[in-house]
Design a protein around this motif. Sequence first.
Motif, PDB file in Angstrom:
ATOM      1  N   PRO A 182      68.404 -58.165  -7.589  1.00  0.00           N
ATOM      2  CA  PRO A 182      68.946 -57.022  -8.343  1.00  0.00           C
ATOM      3  C   PRO A 182      68.525 -57.082  -9.804  1.00  0.00           C
ATOM      4  N   VAL A 183      68.139 -55.903 -10.339  1.00  0.00           N
ATOM      5  CA  VAL A 183      67.747 -55.824 -11.738  1.00  0.00           C
ATOM      6  C   VAL A 183      69.002 -55.818 -12.606  1.00  0.00           C
ATOM      7  N   ILE A 184      69.009 -56.675 -13.609  1.00  0.00           N
ATOM      8  CA  ILE A 184      70.147 -56.721 -14.527  1.00  0.00           C
ATOM      9  C   ILE A 184      70.115 -55.483 -15.422  1.00  0.00           C
ATOM     10  N   ASP A 185      71.238 -54.798 -15.507  1.00  0.00           N
ATOM     11  CA  ASP A 185      71.370 -53.621 -16.362  1.00  0.00           C
ATOM     12  C   ASP A 185      70.326 -52.559 -15.989  1.00  0.00           C
ATOM     13  N   ALA A 186      70.217 -52.262 -14.682  1.00  0.00           N
ATOM     14  CA  ALA A 186      69.226 -51.296 -14.202  1.00  0.00           C
ATOM     15  C   ALA A 186      69.432 -49.928 -14.849  1.00  0.00           C
ATOM     16  N   THR A 187      68.308 -49.268 -15.149  1.00  0.00           N
ATOM     17  CA  THR A 187      68.343 -47.947 -15.777  1.00  0.00           C
ATOM     18  C   THR A 187      67.567 -46.964 -14.913  1.00  0.00           C
ATOM     19  N   PRO A 188      68.234 -46.310 -13.962  1.00  0.00           N
ATOM     20  CA  PRO A 188      67.529 -45.327 -13.123  1.00  0.00           C
ATOM     21  C   PRO A 188      67.071 -44.135 -13.967  1.00  0.00           C
ATOM     22  N   TYR A 189      66.012 -43.469 -13.463  1.00  0.00           N
ATOM     23  CA  TYR A 189      65.514 -42.293 -14.166  1.00  0.00           C
ATOM     24  C   TYR A 189      64.897 -41.327 -13.172  1.00  0.00           C
ATOM     25  N   THR A 190      64.816 -40.071 -13.586  1.00  0.00           N
ATOM     26  CA  THR A 190      64.072 -39.062 -12.829  1.00  0.00           C
ATOM     27  C   THR A 190      62.778 -38.786 -13.576  1.00  0.00           C
ATOM     28  N   LEU A 191      61.754 -38.384 -12.830  1.00  0.00           N
ATOM     29  CA  LEU A 191      60.440 -38.207 -13.452  1.00  0.00           C
ATOM     30  C   LEU A 191      59.825 -36.893 -13.033  1.00  0.00           C
ATOM     31  N   ASN A 192      59.254 -36.199 -14.009  1.00  0.00           N
ATOM     32  CA  ASN A 192      58.489 -34.986 -13.755  1.00  0.00           C
ATOM     33  C   ASN A 192      57.158 -35.110 -14.490  1.00  0.00           C
ATOM     34  N   ILE A 193      56.050 -35.089 -13.718  1.00  0.00           N
ATOM     35  CA  ILE A 193      54.710 -35.156 -14.300  1.00  0.00           C
ATOM     36  C   ILE A 193      54.049 -33.805 -14.128  1.00  0.00           C
ATOM     37  N   ARG A 233      61.874 -48.586  -8.725  1.00  0.00           N
ATOM     38  CA  ARG A 233      62.290 -49.895  -9.240  1.00  0.00           C
ATOM     39  C   ARG A 233      62.828 -49.716 -10.655  1.00  0.00           C
ATOM     40  N   PRO A 234      64.090 -49.375 -10.832  1.00  0.00           N
ATOM     41  CA  PRO A 234      64.630 -49.102 -12.168  1.00  0.00           C
ATOM     42  C   PRO A 234      64.376 -50.268 -13.120  1.00  0.00           C
ATOM     43  N   PRO A 235      63.950 -49.983 -14.353  1.00  0.00           N
ATOM     44  CA  PRO A 235      63.732 -51.052 -15.326  1.00  0.00           C
ATOM     45  C   PRO A 235      65.053 -51.593 -15.843  1.00  0.00           C
ATOM     46  N   SER A 236      64.961 -52.691 -16.552  1.00  0.00           N
ATOM     47  CA  SER A 236      66.160 -53.330 -17.096  1.00  0.00           C
ATOM     48  C   SER A 236      66.459 -52.768 -18.474  1.00  0.00           C
ATOM     49  N   GLY A 237      67.576 -52.075 -18.594  1.00  0.00           N
ATOM     50  CA  GLY A 237      68.037 -51.584 -19.875  1.00  0.00           C
ATOM     51  C   GLY A 237      67.184 -50.475 -20.452  1.00  0.00           C
ATOM     52  N   ALA A 238      67.648 -49.948 -21.584  1.00  0.00           N
ATOM     53  CA  ALA A 238      66.915 -48.898 -22.262  1.00  0.00           C
ATOM     54  C   ALA A 238      65.545 -49.396 -22.725  1.00  0.00           C
ATOM     55  N   ALA A 239      65.467 -50.662 -23.159  1.00  0.00           N
ATOM     56  CA  ALA A 239      64.199 -51.208 -23.646  1.00  0.00           C
ATOM     57  C   ALA A 239      63.161 -51.239 -22.532  1.00  0.00           C
ATOM     58  N   GLY A 240      63.582 -51.569 -21.305  1.00  0.00           N
ATOM     59  CA  GLY A 240      62.639 -51.599 -20.187  1.00  0.00           C
ATOM     60  C   GLY A 240      62.070 -50.229 -19.888  1.00  0.00           C
ATOM     61  N   LEU A 241      62.912 -49.193 -19.933  1.00  0.00           N
ATOM     62  CA  LEU A 241      62.432 -47.837 -19.683  1.00  0.00           C
ATOM     63  C   LEU A 241      61.480 -47.375 -20.792  1.00  0.00           C
ATOM     64  N   VAL A 242      61.805 -47.696 -22.035  1.00  0.00           N
ATOM     65  CA  VAL A 242      60.942 -47.298 -23.151  1.00  0.00           C
ATOM     66  C   VAL A 242      59.584 -47.998 -23.051  1.00  0.00           C
TER      67      VAL A 242
END
Length: 653
Positions: free
Chosen positions: A54-65, A90-99
């Motif tokens: 499990p990803v710690i502090d997972a940050t799911p997102y939706t994507l439109n390209i 595969r949700p990244p960890s935290g806001a920093a991972g998504l950025v």
Amino acid sequence: MAISGRHYWNRLRPLLLAAVAVTLSAVPSHAQDDDFFGSIAALFNPNPTSRQTPVIDATPYTLNIEVQGGDSSLKNAVTQASNLESLKDRPPSGAAGLVRRALSDFERITAALYGEGRYGATIHITVAGIAPNAPNIFDVVERARKAGPVPVQVVVDPGPPFVFGDIRILDAATRRPLAEGPSLRALGLEPGESARADRVVRAEAVVVDFWRERGHPFARLTGKDVVADHATHRLNVTLLVETGPVATFGTFTVSGADFLPPNFIEERVEIPPGTPYSPDRLTRLRKRLLTIQAIASVRIREGERLDAQGRLPIYIEVRPRDPRYVGFSAKYSSTDGSSINGFWGHRNLFGGGETLRLDASVSWFGGVPEAVPNADPFGYKLAASFVKPGIWTPQDDLILNAAILREVTNAYVREGVVALLAVRHRFDDQLSMQVGVDFEDGQVEDTTGIYNALVTGIPVDLFYDTTDNALDPSRGIRLNATVEPFAYLGDSGAGPVMLKAALSAYHAFDDDRRIIIAGRVAAGSLVGVGDLYDVPPQRRFYVGGGGSVRGYDYQSASPRNAFGQIVGGLSFFEASAELRVRITDTIGIVPFFDMGSAFATEYPDFSGLKYSAGIGLRYYTPIGPLRVDFAVPLNPGPDDGSFGVYVSLGQAF
């Protein structure tokens, strides 16, 4: 982030981006976010989702390209380059991972656009409605994730397609055009053609290879200027080349060859000092040394500088293979019968590169032999093959083959011994000749009864091969020709001569060898024979089956007697054509067409030719393609089947 206006890159950026895109596309994207070895282990887990840490502090997102304009190829290139797309499950960890993931897409998508010849693109990426490099991006993402998956949008305006403009190949020292060099067509940089970044990368290697092939071992590219002119939508390319001095080969120093006699490798180099330098000579030398079964690997290094005579020293490093080996093979054909073979071998029997292989095989004919209906369908073969290299000169090899066998075919059943003693001389890397003594004795049964069939002859074989791969050639030709005068050929006695030849040709339509056309023609004749039945049945010609005209039963495209039984012929002709198409790196399909027949006359009269067509499946392995062919006869006779299936390793020819 946007790419717009008239923009000049530094010398490396567009090509480095293209290289990064190629490299990253070849690596599983999740290896960047997770443990690499865990990713490899995922290949063997039937339920990877349940096994992922499990990803710690997972940050799911939706994507439109969104790709504005462009064809499907361009849209696919952008989508495949995007980390946001490939890792969206595969949700990244935290806001920093998504950025981080969003920021990496700028360079990846830019590289993909360069690869499509788009140098005026604009790329806008927003995370929760703002740019990923905004000062307050982390606070915005944290607030957005509380309401659910964070919205991420990628909008790409690829801009106009660029074509190649001014292309210059200059001397690095003088900045003047070189007196000679590869054509722009050979470089793939013709003005007006699509300015794909990978073509520039490929052109660099072509330029260096051009000068190395002309005797300049230190030729190199010292720099390049790649300029995109946004006013004209042209990509101007300047390559700076340092050709270096012309050189000849110097001394060859061998290391790691203690398992072979002293100077064994040196005697087979065949490149005397003072020979003009040629990388092709080194490639052929390496290929030739690897034919020595005792050698596992050959590494050839060029010296870093010329010696006092202006010659280039060469260093050869070899490693031994395990001397002993065992294995097995199997073959299946619905028309030819099936067999399984076990073997043991030694690659360096007496320490001089001698090879010995012992084979034991059993076979099953798969039906009732027409000529001998009561025959046991099982056959066997116990065989030994010995090769002694360099018996007189390094180019001369002694060959000894012997076997005890029982062979079951539609036309005959034989039991006996066969032996061949021969010397093979290699003229060069493509041409060799073999002269030997052929002996056979035993008992043969066919439609006329049971009798002894003694055969002695002097076969002379010629081999010419320019292909690039033994099991899966993509270019070149292959010629095998045999002339064998017989001192004794059954009731024909002395005097008959057997003539036989097969020519294959291969051509790849693309650099990746994904589409290959292959053709084969073969013919043979027994000359000086009084009557067909004077020739022992095992020495007559037969056509039909997996090795000739697929779709027909083994030997069935051959002359028959008044009772419809196969008796073989005094001549034959065969021709085949295949289109080998790779669908993926490991899977290919092969539509094919075969034709041929054996004839009762001394020379082919082309009457009663049989035709067949079919489709094959190829599974490409490191040692060669696994072949499965399905063929149907196009003009079957009353005794012919309705299809044939063939399974083996390697191409049909």
